[in-house]
Design a protein around this motif. Structure first.
Motif, PDB file in Angstrom:
ATOM      1  N   ARG A   1      -0.795   2.212  -7.202  1.00 36.22           N
ATOM      2  CA  ARG A   1      -2.153   1.676  -7.229  1.00 36.22           C
ATOM      3  C   ARG A   1      -2.291   0.507  -6.243  1.00 36.22           C
ATOM      4  N   GLU A   2      -1.283  -0.351  -6.209  1.00 37.50           N
ATOM      5  CA  GLU A   2      -1.310  -1.477  -5.281  1.00 37.50           C
ATOM      6  C   GLU A   2      -1.272  -0.990  -3.834  1.00 37.50           C
ATOM      7  N   GLU A   3      -0.472   0.031  -3.556  1.00 38.20           N
ATOM      8  CA  GLU A   3      -0.421   0.594  -2.204  1.00 38.20           C
ATOM      9  C   GLU A   3      -1.768   1.188  -1.803  1.00 38.20           C
ATOM     10  N   LEU A   4      -2.431   1.863  -2.761  1.00 39.63           N
ATOM     11  CA  LEU A   4      -3.742   2.454  -2.466  1.00 39.63           C
ATOM     12  C   LEU A   4      -4.757   1.364  -2.145  1.00 39.63           C
ATOM     13  N   ILE A   5      -4.755   0.284  -2.922  1.00 47.00           N
ATOM     14  CA  ILE A   5      -5.682  -0.821  -2.667  1.00 47.00           C
ATOM     15  C   ILE A   5      -5.436  -1.421  -1.282  1.00 47.00           C
TER      16      ILE A   5
END
Length: 466
Positions: free
Chosen positions: A443-447
């Protein structure tokens, strides 16, 4: 030699002979069938530009597609994602295409009733007979012109033979049903298309290298729960008197004792909330959970669906998006048995469709809460399909859904703990923590990826049209 051994040897030789004949004749027979694309006067090409497959869908969220809080079901969004990706894959291959796998999908913002959803899909890269399709989902309120990012997904599709089905029984045997076919090479032209092209190969290698764990034991346990072969944690529902059906009723003789017990439980809940000062949780008394923990078997849920023509594509194979929507329904039922609150689907782990189901099959979805955290829970969902004509039952796919619990003000609700009851349940429970860390990192990578893409677009030189 006994007659039984003779018959067995004869059948073995006969089956080998039939398989040998079909192995030689099927490819030839497939080529003899007409290609509808060529018959229409078109010519198949060996390569296509990436932008040719691009598609944009626009949908408006209706109340029928939302939960009681007015947020759209994730299954609805996943269904649209699958349809948009399928159209992009078919546009590139000019062949019927079926969903083979779906990578992890994280939802970054909920979509409400009346919101306008835009789904953009295009093929990132193609291989021999498969394609990766990237899908971006954005939404905007009808009262505002500001868009917000909802989700991003990568799906793998496999192209099947476009040739029509044979009309005779012998022809259907020789044609061998659905055969994979080669797809055109994808040609990236822009900088972003080249970037997606390179990243697609990295993701493909990661899919091949990832070894999917086998959860057959917990699936067997859930099947036994479904068939009543094992005692479950829940009992029959009590009779609840309703004033609309009962002329008069009496209060419980132990009503005063029940009130005292409720006050004690409320005091314990307040102490628990005071200890969790690092994060704000809901203090809505309606969201107060009666139990601090529940057996995993208590959260078991089952959904049975009959695949109708509207649930399938032109090859009568069930839409992958429809399967995911049914999976979310089952996952929501399990989550609601653990916690009484408003539920939102936060993410779906990667799904691999091992086998397909078709029109007329009975699809059975079973789910159980594998692990719960402060205000979120992981739900394991498995799917199997049964052919009622042959009696054959086959496992199609499984996956993990992450579901969060909130109150009216979208404040997280503390949920009970899901306690395993057997060894397969403990194996599922122990792996939940690592799976959660993986989701949070993704999720952090997507953001970061979305923010970087927006920054690149903002810094790009503008093109003035004369």
């Amino acid at each position: 030699m006994p007659s039984s051994m003779y018959d067995s040897a004869f059948e073995h030789v006969r089956s080998m002979w039939i398989r040998s004949v079909l192995f030689v004749t099927q490819p030839v027979f497939q080529r003899l069938l007409p290609d509808p694309y060529i018959e229409a006067g078109n010519v198949r090409v060996n390569a296509k530009a990436a932008h040719v497959s691009r598609i944009t869908m626009t949908e408006i969220i209706s109340p029928a597609q939302c939960n009681m809080k007015g947020y759209a079901y994730a299954g609805t969004i996943l269904g649209w994602i699958d349809i948009a990706a399928g159209i992009a894959a078919k546009r590139h291959a000019v062949c019927p295409s079926v969903t083979r796998s779906v990578d992890d999908v994280a939802f970054l913002h909920p979509v409400k009733v009346g919101d306008i959803v835009t789904i953009q899909a295009s093929v990132n890269k193609s291989w021999t007979s498969s394609m990766e399709v990237g899908v971006k989902v954005e939404a905007e309120s009808p009262l505002s012109d500001k868009k917000f990012f909802v989700a991003h997904a990568y799906l793998t599709f496999v192209a099947l033979s476009p040739r029509p089905s044979a009309k005779t029984y012998l022809g259907r045997i020789l044609s061998a049903g659905f055969q994979t076919v080669a797809v055109p090479e994808l040609l990236p032209l822009s900088i972003m298309e080249n970037k997606r092209f390179e990243m697609a190969e990295t993701r493909r290698q990661a899919r091949f290298s990832h070894k999917k764990p086998d959860h057959q034991q917990i699936r067997d346990v859930m099947r036994q729960w479904s068939q009543g072969l094992r005692e479950m944690a829940d009992s029959d529902a009590p009779i609840k008197r309703h004033p609309g059906y009962c002329v008069s009723g009496r209060n419980s003789p132990n009503r005063e004792q029940e009130d005292d017990d409720e006050e004690v439980e409320e005091d314990e809940d307040l102490l628990l909330l005071q200890k969790r000062k690092s994060r704000r949780f809901s203090q809505d008394p309606r969201m107060k959970q009666q139990l601090k923990e529940k057996p995993m078997g208590f959260t078991f849920a089952e959904v049975v669906e009959l695949v109708m023509p509207q649930h399938a594509n032109t090859l009568s194979i069930t839409f992958g998006g429809q399967i995911m929507a049914w999976m979310e329904t089952c996952a929501m039922a399990s989550a609601n048995r653990l916690v009484k609150a408003y539920l939102l689907t936060a993410s779906i782990d990667s799904l691999n469709f091992i086998t397909s189901s078709g029109v007329g099959d009975v699809v059975t979805i079973r789910s159980v809460v594998s692990r719960s955290f402060n205000s979120s829970m992981e739900v394991y969902v498995s799917v199997e399909a049964e052919n009622l004509l042959t009696g054959e039952t086959k496992f199609t796919n499984d996956g993990f859904f992450t579901i969060t619990a909130v109150d009216d003000d979208n404040v997280p609700v503390i949920i009970p703990k899901s306690v395993p009851q057997n060894e397969p349940g403990w194996e599922l429970y122990e792996g939940g923590y690592e799976r959660r860390l993986k989701r949070l990192n993704q999720r952090e990578e997507l953001i970061n990826l979305v923010n970087a893409s927006r920054q690149e677009a903002a810094n790009a030189p503008s093109i003035r049209l004369n």
